[in-house]
Design a protein around this motif. Structure first.
Motif, PDB file in Angstrom:
ATOM      1  N   ARG A 200       0.818  -1.204   0.000  1.00 10.90           N
ATOM      2  CA  ARG A 200       0.000   0.000   0.000  1.00 10.90           C
ATOM      3  C   ARG A 200       0.859   1.264   0.000  1.00 10.90           C
ATOM      4  NH1 ARG A 200      -3.182  -3.954   2.172  1.00 10.90           N
ATOM      5  NH2 ARG A 200      -5.444  -3.709   1.997  1.00 10.90           N
TER       6      ARG A 200
ATOM      7  N   TRP B 299     -14.006   6.108   5.654  1.00 11.74           N
ATOM      8  CA  TRP B 299     -13.823   4.671   5.542  1.00 11.74           C
ATOM      9  C   TRP B 299     -14.914   3.840   6.207  1.00 11.74           C
ATOM     10  CZ3 TRP B 299     -10.623   3.935   1.881  1.00 11.74           C
ATOM     11  CH2 TRP B 299      -9.516   4.777   1.698  1.00 11.74           C
TER      12      TRP B 299
ATOM     13  N   LEU C 281     -15.599  -6.563   0.819  1.00 10.02           N
ATOM     14  CA  LEU C 281     -14.718  -5.398   1.010  1.00 10.02           C
ATOM     15  C   LEU C 281     -13.240  -5.771   0.940  1.00 10.02           C
ATOM     16  CD1 LEU C 281     -16.661  -3.579   3.874  1.00 10.02           C
ATOM     17  CD2 LEU C 281     -16.799  -3.199   1.400  1.00 10.02           C
ATOM     18  N   ASN C 282     -12.938  -6.957   0.447  1.00 10.58           N
ATOM     19  CA  ASN C 282     -11.548  -7.391   0.388  1.00 10.58           C
ATOM     20  C   ASN C 282     -10.687  -6.433  -0.429  1.00 10.58           C
ATOM     21  OD1 ASN C 282     -12.229  -9.570   1.921  1.00 10.58           O
ATOM     22  ND2 ASN C 282     -11.794 -11.121   0.376  1.00 10.58           N
ATOM     23  N   ASP C 283      -9.461  -6.245   0.031  1.00  8.56           N
ATOM     24  CA  ASP C 283      -8.460  -5.373  -0.598  1.00  8.56           C
ATOM     25  C   ASP C 283      -8.837  -3.896  -0.527  1.00  8.56           C
ATOM     26  OD1 ASP C 283      -6.822  -7.586  -1.360  1.00  8.56           O
ATOM     27  OD2 ASP C 283      -8.195  -7.962  -3.026  1.00  8.56           O
ATOM     28  N   THR C 284      -9.660  -3.538   0.467  1.00 10.78           N
ATOM     29  CA  THR C 284      -9.992  -2.134   0.701  1.00 10.78           C
ATOM     30  C   THR C 284      -9.778  -1.813   2.175  1.00 10.78           C
ATOM     31  OG1 THR C 284     -12.318  -2.272   1.397  1.00 10.78           O
ATOM     32  CG2 THR C 284     -11.883  -2.453  -0.965  1.00 10.78           C
ATOM     33  N   ASN C 285      -9.824  -0.528   2.502  1.00 12.30           N
ATOM     34  CA  ASN C 285      -9.771  -0.086   3.899  1.00 12.30           C
ATOM     35  C   ASN C 285     -11.162   0.258   4.417  1.00 12.30           C
ATOM     36  OD1 ASN C 285      -8.187   0.600   6.265  1.00 12.30           O
ATOM     37  ND2 ASN C 285      -8.708   2.737   5.856  1.00 12.30           N
ATOM     38  N   ALA C 286     -12.185  -0.157   3.699  1.00  6.28           N
ATOM     39  CA  ALA C 286     -13.553   0.183   4.073  1.00  6.28           C
ATOM     40  C   ALA C 286     -14.084  -0.752   5.156  1.00  6.28           C
ATOM     41  CB  ALA C 286     -14.468   0.116   2.854  1.00  6.28           C
TER      42      ALA C 286
ATOM     43  N   ASP D 196     -12.328  -6.120   5.703  1.00  5.46           N
ATOM     44  CA  ASP D 196     -11.256  -7.012   5.293  1.00  5.46           C
ATOM     45  C   ASP D 196     -10.284  -7.131   6.457  1.00  5.46           C
ATOM     46  OD1 ASP D 196      -9.155  -8.383   4.138  1.00  5.46           O
ATOM     47  OD2 ASP D 196      -8.724  -6.892   2.595  1.00  5.46           O
TER      48      ASP D 196
ATOM     49  N   GLY E  97      -7.284  -5.518   5.525  1.00  6.62           N
ATOM     50  CA  GLY E  97      -7.418  -4.120   5.136  1.00  6.62           C
ATOM     51  C   GLY E  97      -7.643  -3.243   6.344  1.00  6.62           C
ATOM     52  N   LYS E  98      -8.901  -2.853   6.591  1.00  2.00           N
ATOM     53  CA  LYS E  98      -9.214  -2.053   7.777  1.00  2.00           C
ATOM     54  C   LYS E  98      -8.855  -2.808   9.057  1.00  2.00           C
ATOM     55  CE  LYS E  98     -11.127   1.587   9.823  1.00  2.00           C
ATOM     56  NZ  LYS E  98     -10.279   2.755  10.084  1.00  2.00           N
TER      57      LYS E  98
ATOM     58  N   GLY F 288      -4.470  -1.925   5.892  1.00  2.00           N
ATOM     59  CA  GLY F 288      -5.161  -0.707   5.473  1.00  2.00           C
ATOM     60  C   GLY F 288      -5.249   0.300   6.597  1.00  2.00           C
TER      61      GLY F 288
END
Length: 316
Positions: A25, A245, A262-267, A288, A291-292, A296
């Motif tokens: 990232r 987010w 939501l994989n590969d996100t920071n959501a 994720d 992620g989050k 992330g």
């Protein structure tokens, strides 16, 4: 703020799952330097100490004991000490470390920005705290209310042995774990949700790589005033209004939810599923776990700690 022309970051433990995710990232961000130790000197304390003194921020992606040692080494540098972001469990309930969940309350992002040392949250507590803290703050859930948190994660959150077992096809399709009720995420889950009664936490893992659901069932008629599910949703929506987010999503009559969207996100998405006739509700967070729930969130904190948005705007 930077020791050089651009802020420099060293990821101590960059070969692990979280470290690799953070590096990937950060490589997409302009206006920073990523520094590494020569592989031949990776276990040389003096090499690490010298690199720490030469960067602006160190991310600790290490086991707890090693993270504590690295933090002590950084502190010994005095005025040359870098900022620290610890992805381990070692400092999450340490009062001298800022808790790295910027959405915790209106003042938390500023606290993270001003801190020398920040503890990145655990994946499960991120979802649990996100659901509980606003409702406790709003008086809808008493701090001493009996709470149970159930969660399922992809196997990537379980470390090297678990990942190898699932990818080799030798692990079960699904399993509960932490059934001794002493999971290492419980202290931060309780502390930052401001619960005075220790919650029950039941984690589980499924045969898929990443993605997480955290769910909290509630009997609404045991809460003050017997609130409706819509009131819980409104309190969450008010808390996260304007958040980049974290979003509160209406259920719109849906009765199913899968963990990988939501994989590969920071959501992170929060939902309140309710049956007012039965005076019952289930709070659900989807995120994720890589992620989050890990990398992330770390990059979100790094941007705050180094004021990267402002720095990058000035550089542009």
């Amino acid at each position: 703020m930077a020791k050089g022309s651009l802020p420099a970051i060293f990821i101590d433990g960059e070969a692990g799952t979280t470290g690799l995710g953070i590096r990937q990232r950060l490589e997409a961000l302009p206006g920073i330097q990523l520094r590494s130790i020569d592989p031949e000197r990776r276990k040389d304390p003096e090499a690490k100490r010298a690199l720490m003194a030469d960067v602006d921020l160190v991310v600790l992606c290490l086991p707890d004991a090693a993270a504590k040692e690295a933090a002590a080494m950084a502190a010994s540098l005095g005025k040359d000490a870098p900022k620290l972001l610890d992805a381990s469990t070692a400092h999450r309930v340490d009062p001298d470390w800022a808790f790295g969940f910027p959405e915790l309350n209106p003042a938390q992002a500023a606290k993270i920005a001003a801190a020398q040392n920040v503890a990145n949250p655990g994946c499960y507590p991120t979802g649990g705290i996100a659901l509980l803290r606003p409702l406790v703050d709003a008086g809808l859930i008493p701090a001493d209310h009996p709470i149970t948190v159930n969660a399922v994660s992809g196997y990537s959150g379980g470390g090297k042995a678990m990942i190898e077992g699932y990818e080799a096809g030798t692990s079960p399709a699904f399993e509960l774990y932490g059934l001794g009720l002493e999971h290492k995420h419980l202290p931060e889950l309780q502390l930052y949700s401001t619960l005075t009664r220790r919650p029950i936490f039941v984690p589980s893992v499924g045969n898929y790589r990443q993605g997480m659901l955290v769910s909290i069932p509630l009997h609404l008629d045991t809460l003050p005033g017997t609130p409706k599910a819509s009131q819980l949703e409104a309190a969450l929506a008010a808390h996260y209004a304007g958040s980049e987010w974290v979003k509160v999503v209406p259920t719109a009559g849906n009765a199913k939810l899968e963990p990988e969207a939501l994989n590969d996100t920071n959501a992170m998405e929060l939902r309140v599923f309710g049956n007012d006739d039965r005076h019952q509700a289930v709070l659900v967070a989807r995120l994720d776990n890589l992620g989050k729930g890990a990398s992330g969130a770390a990059v979100q904190n790094i941007r705050i700690m180094l004021n990267l948005q402002a720095h990058q705007a000035a550089a542009a």
